[in-house]
Design an enzyme around this catalytic site. Structure first.
Site, mmCIF file in Angstrom:
data_model
loop_
_atom_site.group_PDB
_atom_site.id
_atom_site.type_symbol
_atom_site.label_atom_id
_atom_site.label_comp_id
_atom_site.label_asym_id
_atom_site.label_seq_id
_atom_site.Cartn_x
_atom_site.Cartn_y
_atom_site.Cartn_z
ATOM 1 C CE LYS A 159 -3.892 7.387 6.998
ATOM 2 N NZ LYS A 159 -4.299 6.102 6.417
ATOM 3 C CE LYS A 176 -3.522 2.762 0.439
ATOM 4 N NZ LYS A 176 -4.688 2.940 -0.386
HETATM 5 P P1 NAP Z 1 -13.127 8.218 7.114
HETATM 6 O O1 NAP Z 1 -14.278 8.479 6.204
HETATM 7 O O2 NAP Z 1 -12.521 9.362 7.843
HETATM 8 O O3 NAP Z 1 -13.588 7.079 8.131
HETATM 9 C C1 NAP Z 1 -12.787 6.630 9.181
HETATM 10 C C2 NAP Z 1 -13.699 5.979 10.191
HETATM 11 O O4 NAP Z 1 -12.912 5.441 11.262
HETATM 12 C C3 NAP Z 1 -14.671 6.965 10.815
HETATM 13 O O5 NAP Z 1 -15.951 6.380 10.844
HETATM 14 C C4 NAP Z 1 -14.106 7.180 12.199
HETATM 15 O O6 NAP Z 1 -15.071 7.445 13.175
HETATM 16 C C5 NAP Z 1 -13.477 5.837 12.484
HETATM 17 N N1 NAP Z 1 -12.416 5.963 13.487
HETATM 18 C C6 NAP Z 1 -11.277 6.668 13.390
HETATM 19 N N2 NAP Z 1 -10.542 6.551 14.486
HETATM 20 C C7 NAP Z 1 -11.233 5.735 15.316
HETATM 21 C C8 NAP Z 1 -10.983 5.238 16.610
HETATM 22 N N3 NAP Z 1 -9.864 5.557 17.272
HETATM 23 N N4 NAP Z 1 -11.919 4.434 17.163
HETATM 24 C C9 NAP Z 1 -13.050 4.133 16.501
HETATM 25 N N5 NAP Z 1 -13.338 4.559 15.257
HETATM 26 C C10 NAP Z 1 -12.434 5.366 14.677
HETATM 27 O O7 NAP Z 1 -11.914 7.528 6.321
HETATM 28 P P2 NAP Z 1 -11.964 6.498 5.079
HETATM 29 O O8 NAP Z 1 -11.792 7.281 3.832
HETATM 30 O O9 NAP Z 1 -13.101 5.565 5.248
HETATM 31 O O10 NAP Z 1 -10.574 5.725 5.328
HETATM 32 C C11 NAP Z 1 -10.436 4.615 6.213
HETATM 33 C C12 NAP Z 1 -9.076 3.974 5.954
HETATM 34 O O11 NAP Z 1 -9.010 3.528 4.588
HETATM 35 C C13 NAP Z 1 -7.888 4.942 6.142
HETATM 36 O O12 NAP Z 1 -6.796 4.248 6.695
HETATM 37 C C14 NAP Z 1 -7.593 5.391 4.718
HETATM 38 O O13 NAP Z 1 -6.249 5.823 4.567
HETATM 39 C C15 NAP Z 1 -7.900 4.122 3.936
HETATM 40 N N6 NAP Z 1 -8.261 4.306 2.519
HETATM 41 C C16 NAP Z 1 -9.148 5.275 2.127
HETATM 42 C C17 NAP Z 1 -9.472 5.399 0.786
HETATM 43 C C18 NAP Z 1 -10.430 6.462 0.273
HETATM 44 O O14 NAP Z 1 -10.465 6.686 -0.953
HETATM 45 N N7 NAP Z 1 -11.227 7.108 1.109
HETATM 46 C C19 NAP Z 1 -8.916 4.531 -0.166
HETATM 47 C C20 NAP Z 1 -8.054 3.529 0.273
HETATM 48 C C21 NAP Z 1 -7.735 3.423 1.615
HETATM 49 P P3 NAP Z 1 -15.743 8.917 13.288
HETATM 50 O O15 NAP Z 1 -16.781 8.937 12.221
HETATM 51 O O16 NAP Z 1 -16.284 8.964 14.654
HETATM 52 O O17 NAP Z 1 -14.634 9.913 13.038
#
Ligand code: NAP
Length: 293
Positions: free
Chosen positions: A239, A171
């Site tokens: 990040k 990744k």
């Molecule tokens: P996001 O929309 O910000 O969602 C992250 C989720 O994790 C939120 O629901 C958040 O809760 C929860 N969370 C964060 N810290 C937490 C904790 N300490 N305890 C419990 N829940 C927690 O992010 P995302 O885009 O879905 O990304 C998630 C992961 O996938 C990341 O590592 C990102 O780098 C990776 N990723 C993302 C993409 C993309 O295109 N978006 C693509 C590939 C990989 P809250 O709602 O309460 O904040």
């Protein structure tokens, strides 16, 4: 069909969990904010008050949260997965985190008889919704084979890269390519604009040749339409590049292109755009030469 715990219901986690439900798996979900669990509960999942409670019902616990400390908290914190997971079950972390931490978490879980895979993804929100994600896994082959049917409900290109941490290394490599391409697309479209040429037509012309890419297609469109709703939040892209730079430092490796991309992401997040899609990078490129939005 498996009993699955799913922790983290953000932009990626919500559609991935919905696809597991659609494939017929039984889901126990936990979101830090209770309202994030409502759409899953309506679709048939059971909402749980903590990761531990969700894990208690599951053979496999999937984690999809933001960063390394978040994964640590969800697995090992006071109400974490370790307090509910049975020996013989598996934790599958699909978040993007540090490869070293992924290896350390796997070793710690194994002491309690719980297996772990790191299985970060690429393909964005669109790939999560369409169940076409690329999944790059690290861990033991027999665990990977056990979890494969779950991966197949969420993704298309599913590769066991190596042992624990190897998925996160893949990744990080992915993000090196993405960052350089994003930078190139932002600069190319800005060159078109400053030259008084229609950037949309330039994108269209480039799509068929060697400059064509998913980044030009998806992020290039967002740049032209000024649609910076996430998508992939800039602060998460920052990040990821930090993970790349940390690995480079530990390995004594020069990655000058990724280092430059990191500075652009710092500028973007520092400008207050951390919650917007990383395609907003084009704004930094424009500002450097005094172009108005
Ligand atoms: P996001 O929309 O910000 O969602 C992250 C989720 O994790 C939120 O629901 C958040 O809760 C929860 N969370 C964060 N810290 C937490 C904790 N300490 N305890 C419990 N829940 C927690 O992010 P995302 O885009 O879905 O990304 C998630 C992961 O996938 C990341 O590592 C990102 O780098 C990776 N990723 C993302 C993409 C993309 O295109 N978006 C693509 C590939 C990989 P809250 O709602 O309460 O904040």
């Amino acid at each position: 069909m498996a009993n699955v715990a799913f922790i983290g219901l953000g932009i990626m986690g919500r559609p991935m969990a919905l696809n597991l439900l659609r494939a017929g798996h039984a889901l126990w979900v936990h979101g830090r904010r209770p309202e994030t669990m409502a759409p899953l509960a309506e679709a048939g999942a059971t909402a749980c008050a903590s990761p531990a409670e969700a894990a208690r019902h599951a053979e496999v616990s999937i984690v999809m949260v933001s960063d390394t400390p978040d994964v640590e908290q969800v697995i090992f914190g006071d109400f974490g997965i370790v307090h509910g997971a049975r020996a013989g079950s598996a934790v599958v972390d699909m978040s993007t985190i540090s490869p070293g931490a992924a290896r350390a978490f796997a070793a710690e879980l194994r002491q309690g008889g719980v297996e772990m895979l790191d299985a970060p993804v690429s393909g964005g929100e669109a790939g999560a919704i369409a169940a076409t994600l690329s999944i790059m896994a690290g861990g033991r082959p027999e665990v990977f084979e056990r979890v494969r049917p779950l991966f197949e409900a969420m993704g298309r290109n599913i590769v066991l890269v190596g042992g624990n941490g190897a998925g996160q290394v893949a990744k990080a490599c992915n993000q090196v390519v993405i960052a350089a391409t994003l930078q190139g697309v932002a600069e190319a479209l800005t060159l078109a604009r400053r030259s008084g040429v229609d950037a949309a037509r330039v994108r269209e012309a480039l799509m068929g040749g060697f400059a064509g890419s998913r980044i030009l297609e998806v992020h290039g469109k967002r740049m032209i339409e000024r649609d910076f709703r996430p998508g992939f939040k800039s602060r998460l892209h920052q990040k990821d590049l930090n993970i790349v730079m940390q690995a480079a430092r530990e390995l004594g490796l020069a990655l000058p292109g990724a280092a430059l991309s990191m500075q652009y992401m710092n500028a973007l997040v520092g400008s207050g755009d951390g919650e917007f899609d990383s395609a907003a990078l084009v704004k930094i490129v424009e500002r450097m030469s005094g172009l108005e939005p």
